[in-house]
Design an enzyme around this catalytic site. Structure first.
Site, PDB file in Angstrom:
ATOM      1  N   ASP A 141      54.448  31.937   5.427  1.00  0.00           N
ATOM      2  CA  ASP A 141      53.218  31.139   5.481  1.00  0.00           C
ATOM      3  C   ASP A 141      53.030  30.307   4.213  1.00  0.00           C
ATOM      4  O   ASP A 141      53.658  30.579   3.171  1.00  0.00           O
ATOM      5  CB  ASP A 141      52.027  32.093   5.671  1.00  0.00           C
ATOM      6  CG  ASP A 141      50.926  31.484   6.529  1.00  0.00           C
ATOM      7  OD1 ASP A 141      50.829  30.248   6.577  1.00  0.00           O
ATOM      8  OD2 ASP A 141      50.165  32.256   7.131  1.00  0.00           O
ATOM      9  N   ASP A 190      46.878  27.477  14.214  1.00  0.00           N
ATOM     10  CA  ASP A 190      46.014  28.659  14.190  1.00  0.00           C
ATOM     11  C   ASP A 190      45.028  28.645  15.347  1.00  0.00           C
ATOM     12  O   ASP A 190      44.335  29.624  15.590  1.00  0.00           O
ATOM     13  CB  ASP A 190      45.236  28.725  12.867  1.00  0.00           C
ATOM     14  CG  ASP A 190      46.053  29.361  11.759  1.00  0.00           C
ATOM     15  OD1 ASP A 190      47.089  29.979  12.057  1.00  0.00           O
ATOM     16  OD2 ASP A 190      45.657  29.241  10.584  1.00  0.00           O
TER      17      ASP A 190
END
Ligand code: GLA
Length: 695
Positions: free
Chosen positions: A449, A517
């Protein structure tokens, strides 16, 4: 042979299966574009060599567009190369130093006539791809003062037409929103100044003359393989001339090339096609599968990721409970997300302290990994190596390791700062702990990430602070490459707060990317539509999560959520402990259906049958004899029956049988009239998957 040279005319021609590209040197040795489009022979390209002069007055520019405009002579468009020498001179006066052709790779060696700057223009074509790769190499060939580099793009491209621009815009949770609009006269800049690719824009574009459709028409496109700040400047003149230049970095950065140093730009690839936007997408997908992704032949596993189930509240028992349910639903790989290390119990602390949290995992990660294996799944783990919370042991020990400027506030975003991976000691630290983590545990998969942008982009004491923007990305690439080489079984998912770092540079180093997301299935329809313009479905991770969706609060039936995610790399991400027995059974059934269509979806050709906001959205995948069609209706209007969905790419002479109903259709009817959608349920959030086999 794919590269041809006419020495007398100082002309080169690159051939791909369905296109060609020609360039020549002008009398001043400046390389200039001659042709980009339909296949031509060298002899044909030679006819174009001396265009009618366009400089009808002294206020016009030169006769044709330079391959790398460099701010010299009568060249007034956006410069690809901006350099400044110690005595204040700028620009380049070109001198040709020779060329090499090595298979499909052409190197044009050029230099400045007066200053110690060598510029090599690289071109590469392949026999199985219409992509033309271009990049630039700068070398300081002298002694003495460094050369200041303000901009060095990979390439400037000059399509013969291009009054309409297609690209994607967006934001966090809203990536890849396709925009197709008239290109304004003037200069249009697509860019990221964030140190990463960004959610807001993505480094590719398509140009056409306003008449191309999804299936027909000439399209000129390009995509940059770079995961840091980037910039593409497109210029349209009032007389419809179009050029664009693109490369790494954003305006205002200045780096220095020291004596003996060479800097190589990222690759900025171009692709011309005549089968519309869909055709260009297919060619990009084929290229990425063949030449970019590390293991394109693999089928991506069905991941279960526990992030939306537990957020930061992770512990061994909770994760094992989820793992058991995930395995029975058909997941093949279990990913433990954020919250497993250091003092990371929320996003305020612990990032950077990569030791297992023993309160949460008293016996280390081994117990969870064994449990996951016992359920028949592989194990994956979330990491965010480029970041640190100020409240961490790492930051307390090394406050100078972050990107920062003297006397400037260190802006936090999501309570974190960015580690300066440009620093060799920081990159070495990251390699050391990641290598140990992967060596000591049976980890098959990392979710890598990157959850914020650069701010105060400086590197004190480096002598050349703006190098940061380049060096961070290169050391990130080197680290990923090294980890992969040392741990060949390791697969990596690229992530940046969702899809904030998706580009051809990253896709060369990861196996899939976390698309957004935003896991709301309705929003995903347009996000996926934009993603597949250039990037292949094979890399597009898509989770089925809870309803109401945690972000949008939208209530969407399980079947619709699955059908949208099944059009990508299906994964599960909900809190399965709250799903009813019926929902778990339905999920297992849909996962089993996905297994049947997975090769077609992940490796087939995707046809976007409608725009993403059509009353009924259709997406089709074809591989060999198999065809899979998804239909989605978000909102029913007036209770009207849906129109049949016209399919694409079928054999009109063949017949196709519906695998579920046995109904037979002729290819010609499916193409001309369409697939009847009578099985699409009534009401909102209606969805359908149809599997057809060519008889
Ligand atoms: C980012 C990712 C999410 C999740 C969180 C964890 O937002 O995109 O999927 O991993 O970080 O903090």
């Amino acid at each position: 042979m794919s590269v041809f040279h006419d020495a007398e005319r100082r002309l080169w021609l690159l051939r791909t299966p369905h296109s060609s590209y020609a360039l020549r040197l002008d009398d001043g040795d400046c390389p200039r574009a001659v042709h980009w489009g339909a296949p031509l022979t060298l002899e044909q390209a030679a006819e174009i060599v001396a265009p009618a002069p366009r400089d009808i007055s002294s206020f016009h520019g030169g006769p044709s567009d330079p391959e790398l405009p460099a701010q010299t002579g009568a060249s007034f468009g956006p410069a690809s190369l901006q350099v400044r020498f110690a005595d204040g001179a700028g620009g380049v006066e070109w001198r040709f130093d020779g060329h090499e052709i090595d298979g499909g790779h052409l190197r044009l060696r050029l230099a400045d006539r007066h200053y110690p700057l060598a510029i090599t223009l690289h071109y590469r074509v392949r026999e199985d791809s219409d992509v033309i790769e271009r990049w630039t190499e700068l070398s300081h060939t002298g002694q003495g003062e460094p050369i200041e580099v303000q901009r060095c793009d990979s390439a400037s491209w000059s399509p013969p037409r291009g009054t309409r621009l297609s690209h994607v815009v967006g934001a966090w949770s809203a990536e890849n929103q396709l925009v197709r609009e008239e290109l304004p006269v003037g200069e249009t800049v697509l860019t990221s100044r964030r140190g990463a690719t960004s959610h807001q824009a993505n480094p590719w574009l398509m140009l056409d003359d306003g008449t191309a459709t999804e299936e027909q028409g000439e399209v000129w496109s390009a995509a940059l393989a770079w995961s840091g700040s980037w910039r593409i400047t497109v210029q349209r003149t009032p007389f419809d001339g179009v050029v664009f230049t693109g490369g790494a970095g954003h305006e205002g950065l200045r780096t220095h090339l020291g004596p003996g140093e060479t800097w190589t730009s990222p690759v900025f690839s171009g692709l011309y096609g005549t089968a519309g936007f869909g055709g260009v997408s297919h060619a990009w997908h084929a290229h990425v599968l063949e030449h970019v992704l590390p293991h394109p032949q693999e089928l991506r596993p069905i991941v279960y990721n526990s992030w939306e189930a537990t957020w930061f509240d992770v512990n061994v028992d909770g994760q094992l409970a989820l793992a058991k349910l995930a395995a029975s639903a058909g997941a093949e790989l279990f990913v433990l997300d954020d919250g497993w290390f250091g003092a990371r119990v929320n996003d305020w602390a612990g990032l950077g302290d990569w030791t297992v949290n023993r309160d949460r995992f008293p016996q280390g990660l081994g117990q969870l990994i064994e449990g996951v294996h016992a359920y028949g799944m592989r194990f994956g783990l979330w990491v965010e190596p480029e970041m640190v919370n100020p409240d961490s042991d790492l930051y307390r020990a090394h406050p100078d390791w972050v990107i920062h400027m003297p006397n400037r506030t260190r802006t936090t975003m999501r309570n974190q700062l960015v580690l300066n991976f440009g620093r060799p000691d920081v990159a070495a630290w990251a390699h050391e702990w990641l290598d140990r983590l992967v060596s000591e545990h049976e980890i098959d998969f990392l979710k890598w990430d990157f959850n914020r942008s650069f701010t105060e982009g400086g590197w004190p004491d480096s002598g050349d602070p703006d190098r940061l923007w380049d060096a961070h990305v290169r050391n990130l690439y080197a680290l990923l490459d090294r980890l992969r080489a040392d741990h060949p079984h390791l697969r990596i998912e690229g992530c940046s707060g969702g899809g904030g770092r998706v580009d051809l540079g990253m896709l060369a180093r990861v196996d899939e990317v976390w698309t957004s997301d935003n896991t709301d299935a309705v929003d995903r329809v347009s996000i996926q539509h934009g993603f597949t313009q250039v990037y292949p479905v094979r890399a597009m991770a898509a989770w089925v999560t809870d309803s109401p969706n945690p972000l949008t609060r939208r209530l969407v039936p399980l079947r619709f959520r699955f059908h949208v995610a099944m059009a990508g790399v299906l994964a599960l991400g909900g809190n399965l402990t709250r799903w009813s027995q019926e929902e778990l059974a339905e999920a297992a059934d849909l996962v089993a259906q996905y297994r049947l269509i997975r090769p077609v979806v992940q490796h087939g050709v995707v046809h976007r049958l409608t725009p993403p906001d059509a009353p009924v959205v259709g997406v089709q995948y074809s591989l060999g004899e198999q065809v899979v069609v998804f239909a989605y209706r978000v909102n029913t209007r007036f209770g009207h029956a849906p129109w049949p969905l016209r399919l694409r790419g079928l054999d009109p002479e063949a017949r196709y049988r519906d695998d579920d109903t046995g109904a037979e259709h002729s290819g010609a009817v499916l193409l001309a009239h369409g697939l009847p959608l009578d099985r699409l349920p009534r009401g909102d959030y209606a969805s359908l998957v149809v599997r057809l086999t060519r008889m």
